[in-house]
Design a protein around this motif. Structure first.
Motif, PDB file in Angstrom:
ATOM      1  N   THR A 193       0.813  -1.221   0.000  1.00  0.00           N
ATOM      2  CA  THR A 193       0.000   0.000   0.000  1.00  0.00           C
ATOM      3  C   THR A 193       0.847   1.271   0.000  1.00  0.00           C
ATOM      4  O   THR A 193       0.288   2.374  -0.052  1.00  0.00           O
ATOM      5  CB  THR A 193      -0.931   0.014   1.226  1.00  0.00           C
ATOM      6  OG1 THR A 193      -0.142  -0.074   2.423  1.00  0.00           O
ATOM      7  CG2 THR A 193      -1.901  -1.170   1.192  1.00  0.00           C
ATOM      8  N   GLU A 194       2.171   1.114   0.070  1.00  0.00           N
ATOM      9  CA  GLU A 194       3.053   2.286   0.056  1.00  0.00           C
ATOM     10  C   GLU A 194       2.999   2.942  -1.325  1.00  0.00           C
ATOM     11  O   GLU A 194       3.024   2.279  -2.360  1.00  0.00           O
ATOM     12  CB  GLU A 194       4.485   1.863   0.385  1.00  0.00           C
ATOM     13  CG  GLU A 194       5.484   2.996   0.473  1.00  0.00           C
ATOM     14  CD  GLU A 194       5.279   3.868   1.695  1.00  0.00           C
ATOM     15  OE1 GLU A 194       5.759   5.025   1.684  1.00  0.00           O
ATOM     16  OE2 GLU A 194       4.657   3.398   2.664  1.00  0.00           O
ATOM     17  N   SER A 195       2.909   4.263  -1.353  1.00  0.00           N
ATOM     18  CA  SER A 195       2.821   4.979  -2.628  1.00  0.00           C
ATOM     19  C   SER A 195       4.121   4.816  -3.412  1.00  0.00           C
ATOM     20  O   SER A 195       5.209   4.721  -2.823  1.00  0.00           O
ATOM     21  CB  SER A 195       2.544   6.461  -2.389  1.00  0.00           C
ATOM     22  OG  SER A 195       3.575   7.046  -1.604  1.00  0.00           O
ATOM     23  N   PRO A 196       4.053   4.761  -4.739  1.00  0.00           N
ATOM     24  CA  PRO A 196       5.256   4.563  -5.550  1.00  0.00           C
ATOM     25  C   PRO A 196       6.263   5.700  -5.359  1.00  0.00           C
ATOM     26  O   PRO A 196       5.917   6.808  -4.952  1.00  0.00           O
ATOM     27  CB  PRO A 196       4.721   4.538  -6.985  1.00  0.00           C
ATOM     28  CG  PRO A 196       3.261   4.262  -6.863  1.00  0.00           C
ATOM     29  CD  PRO A 196       2.840   4.859  -5.552  1.00  0.00           C
ATOM     30  N   ALA A 197       7.509   5.390  -5.672  1.00  0.00           N
ATOM     31  CA  ALA A 197       8.530   6.442  -5.674  1.00  0.00           C
ATOM     32  C   ALA A 197       8.212   7.424  -6.797  1.00  0.00           C
ATOM     33  O   ALA A 197       7.707   7.025  -7.851  1.00  0.00           O
ATOM     34  CB  ALA A 197       9.910   5.823  -5.882  1.00  0.00           C
ATOM     35  N   PRO A 198       8.499   8.711  -6.607  1.00  0.00           N
ATOM     36  CA  PRO A 198       8.291   9.677  -7.703  1.00  0.00           C
ATOM     37  C   PRO A 198       9.132   9.291  -8.917  1.00  0.00           C
ATOM     38  O   PRO A 198      10.135   8.575  -8.798  1.00  0.00           O
ATOM     39  CB  PRO A 198       8.766  11.003  -7.098  1.00  0.00           C
ATOM     40  CG  PRO A 198       8.733  10.798  -5.617  1.00  0.00           C
ATOM     41  CD  PRO A 198       9.019   9.348  -5.392  1.00  0.00           C
ATOM     42  N   ALA A 199       8.721   9.741 -10.065  1.00  0.00           N
ATOM     43  CA  ALA A 199       9.472   9.447 -11.291  1.00  0.00           C
ATOM     44  C   ALA A 199      10.927   9.870 -11.126  1.00  0.00           C
ATOM     45  O   ALA A 199      11.217  10.961 -10.610  1.00  0.00           O
ATOM     46  CB  ALA A 199       8.838  10.175 -12.471  1.00  0.00           C
ATOM     47  N   GLY A 200      11.841   8.989 -11.537  1.00  0.00           N
ATOM     48  CA  GLY A 200      13.261   9.294 -11.437  1.00  0.00           C
ATOM     49  C   GLY A 200      13.836   9.096 -10.051  1.00  0.00           C
ATOM     50  O   GLY A 200      14.954   9.547  -9.776  1.00  0.00           O
ATOM     51  N   HIS A 201      13.103   8.401  -9.149  1.00  0.00           N
ATOM     52  CA  HIS A 201      13.544   8.202  -7.774  1.00  0.00           C
ATOM     53  C   HIS A 201      13.328   6.757  -7.324  1.00  0.00           C
ATOM     54  O   HIS A 201      12.631   5.977  -7.989  1.00  0.00           O
ATOM     55  CB  HIS A 201      12.792   9.137  -6.825  1.00  0.00           C
ATOM     56  CG  HIS A 201      13.121  10.579  -6.997  1.00  0.00           C
ATOM     57  ND1 HIS A 201      12.667  11.330  -8.063  1.00  0.00           N
ATOM     58  CD2 HIS A 201      13.871  11.429  -6.226  1.00  0.00           C
ATOM     59  CE1 HIS A 201      13.125  12.574  -7.954  1.00  0.00           C
ATOM     60  NE2 HIS A 201      13.846  12.655  -6.847  1.00  0.00           N
ATOM     61  N   ILE A 202      13.919   6.405  -6.192  1.00  0.00           N
ATOM     62  CA  ILE A 202      13.666   5.144  -5.507  1.00  0.00           C
ATOM     63  C   ILE A 202      13.331   5.457  -4.049  1.00  0.00           C
ATOM     64  O   ILE A 202      13.749   6.490  -3.518  1.00  0.00           O
ATOM     65  CB  ILE A 202      14.882   4.184  -5.573  1.00  0.00           C
ATOM     66  CG1 ILE A 202      16.131   4.833  -4.981  1.00  0.00           C
ATOM     67  CG2 ILE A 202      15.131   3.707  -6.995  1.00  0.00           C
ATOM     68  CD1 ILE A 202      17.335   3.898  -4.878  1.00  0.00           C
ATOM     69  N   LYS A 203      12.534   4.578  -3.439  1.00  0.00           N
ATOM     70  CA  LYS A 203      12.248   4.685  -2.004  1.00  0.00           C
ATOM     71  C   LYS A 203      12.887   3.484  -1.333  1.00  0.00           C
ATOM     72  O   LYS A 203      12.652   2.339  -1.727  1.00  0.00           O
ATOM     73  CB  LYS A 203      10.740   4.713  -1.758  1.00  0.00           C
ATOM     74  CG  LYS A 203      10.069   5.985  -2.234  1.00  0.00           C
ATOM     75  CD  LYS A 203       8.547   5.934  -2.064  1.00  0.00           C
ATOM     76  CE  LYS A 203       8.130   6.090  -0.633  1.00  0.00           C
ATOM     77  NZ  LYS A 203       6.654   6.259  -0.508  1.00  0.00           N
ATOM     78  N   VAL A 204      13.683   3.758  -0.297  1.00  0.00           N
ATOM     79  CA  VAL A 204      14.459   2.703   0.345  1.00  0.00           C
ATOM     80  C   VAL A 204      14.300   2.775   1.861  1.00  0.00           C
ATOM     81  O   VAL A 204      14.392   3.851   2.466  1.00  0.00           O
ATOM     82  CB  VAL A 204      15.966   2.820  -0.011  1.00  0.00           C
ATOM     83  CG1 VAL A 204      16.746   1.653   0.581  1.00  0.00           C
ATOM     84  CG2 VAL A 204      16.159   2.866  -1.514  1.00  0.00           C
ATOM     85  N   LYS A 205      14.051   1.629   2.455  1.00  0.00           N
ATOM     86  CA  LYS A 205      14.046   1.475   3.904  1.00  0.00           C
ATOM     87  C   LYS A 205      15.141   0.475   4.252  1.00  0.00           C
ATOM     88  O   LYS A 205      15.220  -0.600   3.648  1.00  0.00           O
ATOM     89  CB  LYS A 205      12.687   0.958   4.387  1.00  0.00           C
ATOM     90  CG  LYS A 205      12.598   0.718   5.884  1.00  0.00           C
ATOM     91  CD  LYS A 205      11.350  -0.073   6.253  1.00  0.00           C
ATOM     92  CE  LYS A 205      10.091   0.735   6.080  1.00  0.00           C
ATOM     93  NZ  LYS A 205       8.900   0.012   6.620  1.00  0.00           N
ATOM     94  N   VAL A 206      16.003   0.806   5.218  1.00  0.00           N
ATOM     95  CA  VAL A 206      17.149  -0.052   5.550  1.00  0.00           C
ATOM     96  C   VAL A 206      17.207  -0.276   7.053  1.00  0.00           C
ATOM     97  O   VAL A 206      17.054   0.666   7.841  1.00  0.00           O
ATOM     98  CB  VAL A 206      18.486   0.572   5.085  1.00  0.00           C
ATOM     99  CG1 VAL A 206      19.631  -0.417   5.293  1.00  0.00           C
ATOM    100  CG2 VAL A 206      18.421   0.993   3.629  1.00  0.00           C
ATOM    101  N   ALA A 207      17.453  -1.530   7.444  1.00  0.00           N
ATOM    102  CA  ALA A 207      17.659  -1.866   8.855  1.00  0.00           C
ATOM    103  C   ALA A 207      19.062  -2.429   9.031  1.00  0.00           C
ATOM    104  O   ALA A 207      19.542  -3.232   8.222  1.00  0.00           O
ATOM    105  CB  ALA A 207      16.617  -2.869   9.333  1.00  0.00           C
TER     106      ALA A 207
END
Length: 281
Positions: free
Chosen positions: A128-142
């Motif tokens: 359900t997380e919204s997509p990354a904007p065009a030209g970007h990535i969304k990253v979560k790191v542990a």
């Protein structure tokens, strides 16, 4: 007369046997077996470089579980699945499931390190997380590598690496993930430029991490005395291919084959930091 009585008895016994067989077949026709899928690929007991140390019980009894195909075959209905450490028999996770015929659901187990508990996670958690904007990535790191990274506050410098049209290696910084958390539950999404040129590179591109003390700005050093880095993410190698460009990653330590400048030395042993993909959309 005796022959008549004997033949009558035989007929009666045959009738009883035939009825019993028919009755047994009737009962068995209601026992439908179903494949239930448990994915343990993201558990240290399954993936540790030494062996597979996780097995399953069903309603208290050991049951065959192909950890590669991920399936356990059981009779439809409610049952208790227990997963245990084969080295000591200790139950590390359990789940009661009402198994339905035709069900294709996969249950995913997560255990980042051998010392961590095993938990069930929802593989569609970031759906359900919204997509990354065009030209970007969304990253979560542990960060589960506190034993190798002696920083109270960890920042990750993120670089993209690819081959250009002349097959030259291009490495460019795309941003920084600040204050990396020590568990998936605490981690947050960070949006970064994807760093991809136009037109897109012909060959695969990778994202690389460098590890920085967030308080001092000093980098984590390798055995050779230079900044330690690792290949963190190769989006094209993920199946199915992510379309929303959202990634949840976790970092663990892994023993290496021996001494080399790019590795991290701890005591008399050499390690590398391995980054794994937990979710990708």
């Amino acid at each position: 007369m005796k022959a008549y009585i004997r033949n009558s008895i035989v007929i009666v016994l045959l009738s009883i046997g035939l009825y019993s067989c028919q009755k047994a077949e009737y009962v068995n026709s209601f026992s439908e077996f179903v494949d239930v899928y448990f994915d343990a690929d993201k558990t240290a007991l399954r993936d540790n470089g030494t062996g597979v140390f996780i097995a399953a019980r069903y309603n208290g009894n050991p049951i065959e579980w192909d950890v590669n195909l991920k399936k356990i075959k059981v009779v439809a209905g409610e049952g208790k699945f227990e997963f245990y450490d084969t080295r000591n028999g200790k139950v590390v996770a359990e789940k009661v499931i009402d198994v339905k015929p035709g069900s294709k659901e996969t249950y995913t187990l997560f255990q980042p390190t051998m010392d961590a508990p095993v938990s069930f996670i929802d593989p569609s958690e970031q759906g359900t997380e919204s997509p990354a904007p065009a030209g970007h990535i969304k990253v979560k790191v542990a960060n589960y590598v506190q034993d190798l990274i002696p920083f109270e506050n960890l920042d990750l410098k993120v670089f993209i690496s690819y081959f250009d049209a002349d097959f030259n290696t291009v490495v460019e910084e795309v941003g920084t993930i600040k204050n990396v958390k020590n568990s998936i539950d605490q981690a947050e999404y960070h949006t970064l430029p994807d760093g991809l040129p136009t037109p897109l590179p012909e060959y695969a591109h990778n994202y690389v991490f460098e590890f920085v003390n967030g308080s001092t700005g000093q980098p984590l050093l390798n055995h050779g005395g230079t900044s330690y880095s690792n290949t963190a993410l190769s989006p094209q190698g993920i199946n199915p291919l992510p379309v929303k460009n959202i990634f949840t990653l976790y970092m663990i330590s892994r023993k290496t084959w021996g001494e080399a400048p790019p590795f991290i030395k701890k005591g008399d042993t050499f390690y590398e930091i391995e980054t794994n993909v937990l979710f990708a959309n």
